[in-house]
Design an enzyme around this catalytic site. Sequence first.
Site, PDB file in Angstrom:
ATOM      1  N   LYS A  11       0.879  -1.747   0.013  1.00  0.00           N
ATOM      2  CA  LYS A  11      -0.051   0.103   0.305  1.00  0.00           C
ATOM      3  C   LYS A  11       0.898   1.125  -0.031  1.00  0.00           C
ATOM      4  CE  LYS A  11      -3.978  -2.211   2.524  1.00  0.00           C
ATOM      5  NZ  LYS A  11      -4.994  -2.258   3.413  1.00  0.00           N
ATOM      6  N   TYR A  51     -12.360  -1.873  -2.644  1.00  0.00           N
ATOM      7  CA  TYR A  51     -13.117  -1.466  -1.537  1.00  0.00           C
ATOM      8  C   TYR A  51     -15.115  -1.639  -1.842  1.00  0.00           C
ATOM      9  CZ  TYR A  51      -8.493  -2.209   0.198  1.00  0.00           C
ATOM     10  OH  TYR A  51      -7.109  -2.132   0.855  1.00  0.00           O
ATOM     11  N   ASN A 114      -1.726   0.553   7.043  1.00  0.00           N
ATOM     12  CA  ASN A 114      -1.533  -1.294   7.398  1.00  0.00           C
ATOM     13  C   ASN A 114      -0.316  -1.774   6.280  1.00  0.00           C
ATOM     14  OD1 ASN A 114      -3.502  -1.993   6.477  1.00  0.00           O
ATOM     15  ND2 ASN A 114      -5.168  -2.903   7.056  1.00  0.00           N
ATOM     16  N   HIS A 117      -1.790  -5.383   1.711  1.00  0.00           N
ATOM     17  CA  HIS A 117      -3.176  -6.073   1.073  1.00  0.00           C
ATOM     18  C   HIS A 117      -3.097  -7.307   1.074  1.00  0.00           C
ATOM     19  CE1 HIS A 117      -7.421  -7.135  -0.376  1.00  0.00           C
ATOM     20  NE2 HIS A 117      -6.098  -7.965  -1.563  1.00  0.00           N
ATOM     21  N   GLU A 128      -8.776  -9.936  -7.844  1.00  0.00           N
ATOM     22  CA  GLU A 128      -8.597  -9.078  -8.076  1.00  0.00           C
ATOM     23  C   GLU A 128      -7.005  -9.073  -8.725  1.00  0.00           C
ATOM     24  OE1 GLU A 128      -9.512  -8.776  -3.690  1.00  0.00           O
ATOM     25  OE2 GLU A 128      -7.592  -9.448  -3.719  1.00  0.00           O
TER      26      GLU A 128
HETATM   27  P1  IDP Z   1      -8.183  -6.521   5.514  1.00  0.00           P
HETATM   28  O1  IDP Z   1      -7.479  -5.886   4.516  1.00  0.00           O
HETATM   29  O2  IDP Z   1      -6.939  -7.107   6.436  1.00  0.00           O
HETATM   30  O3  IDP Z   1      -8.644  -7.641   5.005  1.00  0.00           O
HETATM   31  P2  IDP Z   1     -10.732  -5.756   5.574  1.00  0.00           P
HETATM   32  O4  IDP Z   1     -11.793  -5.362   6.842  1.00  0.00           O
HETATM   33  O5  IDP Z   1     -10.398  -6.221   4.416  1.00  0.00           O
HETATM   34  O6  IDP Z   1      -9.004  -6.066   6.552  1.00  0.00           O
HETATM   35  O7  IDP Z   1     -10.657  -4.239   5.828  1.00  0.00           O
HETATM   36  C1  IDP Z   1      -9.815  -3.591   4.225  1.00  0.00           C
HETATM   37  C2  IDP Z   1      -9.295  -2.005   4.827  1.00  0.00           C
HETATM   38  O8  IDP Z   1      -9.894  -1.521   5.351  1.00  0.00           O
HETATM   39  C3  IDP Z   1      -7.858  -2.706   6.065  1.00  0.00           C
HETATM   40  O9  IDP Z   1      -6.656  -3.103   5.258  1.00  0.00           O
HETATM   41  C4  IDP Z   1      -7.512  -1.007   6.574  1.00  0.00           C
HETATM   42  O10 IDP Z   1      -6.760  -0.022   5.077  1.00  0.00           O
HETATM   43  C5  IDP Z   1      -9.184  -0.363   6.299  1.00  0.00           C
HETATM   44  N1  IDP Z   1      -9.817  -0.525   7.430  1.00  0.00           N
HETATM   45  C6  IDP Z   1     -10.012  -1.851   7.526  1.00  0.00           C
HETATM   46  N2  IDP Z   1     -10.409  -1.947   8.744  1.00  0.00           N
HETATM   47  C7  IDP Z   1     -10.887  -0.970   9.939  1.00  0.00           C
HETATM   48  C8  IDP Z   1     -11.203   0.603  10.945  1.00  0.00           C
HETATM   49  O11 IDP Z   1     -12.207   0.000  11.354  1.00  0.00           O
HETATM   50  N3  IDP Z   1     -10.681   1.167  10.616  1.00  0.00           N
HETATM   51  C9  IDP Z   1     -10.028   2.147   9.525  1.00  0.00           C
HETATM   52  N4  IDP Z   1      -9.426   1.536   8.462  1.00  0.00           N
HETATM   53  C10 IDP Z   1      -9.774   0.380   8.556  1.00  0.00           C
HETATM   54 MG    MG Z   2     -10.204  -7.695   3.274  1.00  0.00          MG
END
Ligand code: IDP
Ligand code: MG
Length: 139
Positions: A11, A51, A114, A117, A128
């Site tokens: 990212k 997303y 984070n 992905h 994807e």
């Molecule tokens: P993942 O990337 O671990 O699969 P997902 O729940 O699919 O997690 O969420 C997609 C992305 O959205 C996350 O990687 C993160 O960048 C962001 N995200 C997820 N949950 C939160 C949150 O509670 N606050 C802010 N950003 C979030």
């Molecule tokens: Mg996800």
Amino acid sequence: MANNKTFTMLKPDSVEKGNIGAILEKITSSGFRIVAMKLTQLTTADAEAFYEIHKDRPFFADLVTYMTRGPIVAAILEKDNAVEDFRTLIGATNPAEAAEGTIRNMFADSISENAVHGSDSDENAAIEGAFHFSGREMF
Ligand code: IDP
Ligand code: MG
């Protein structure tokens, strides 16, 4: 895409911090083969589509802004049990909860920024990967 492939993005925060090389080293030394890879940037429409499942979540607008603010590295990775093993390698969504030695534990700053992905299913890995790469870009 069969169940031996997954899709990843390093990212924008990973690219900004100069962590491309270190993260790719971690990925390849964990047994993943790079099938396809490019430096690219998501448009707002791309990020909103990618997303879409999160469109009603309170963090959606910030997520789209973050994911479009600079280049990413998009890649398709191959390994037995790729989707599950890569999710294990990257760790929990929230780096504060990510296991020691996982990519998010080592390289991510927050639940929103984070680092990486990883696809969550074989079906999404195929969708994807095909979004970013044509057949002639996969090896
Ligand atoms: P993942 O990337 O671990 O699969 P997902 O729940 O699919 O997690 O969420 C997609 C992305 O959205 C996350 O990687 C993160 O960048 C962001 N995200 C997820 N949950 C939160 C949150 O509670 N606050 C802010 N950003 C979030
Ligand atoms: Mg996800």
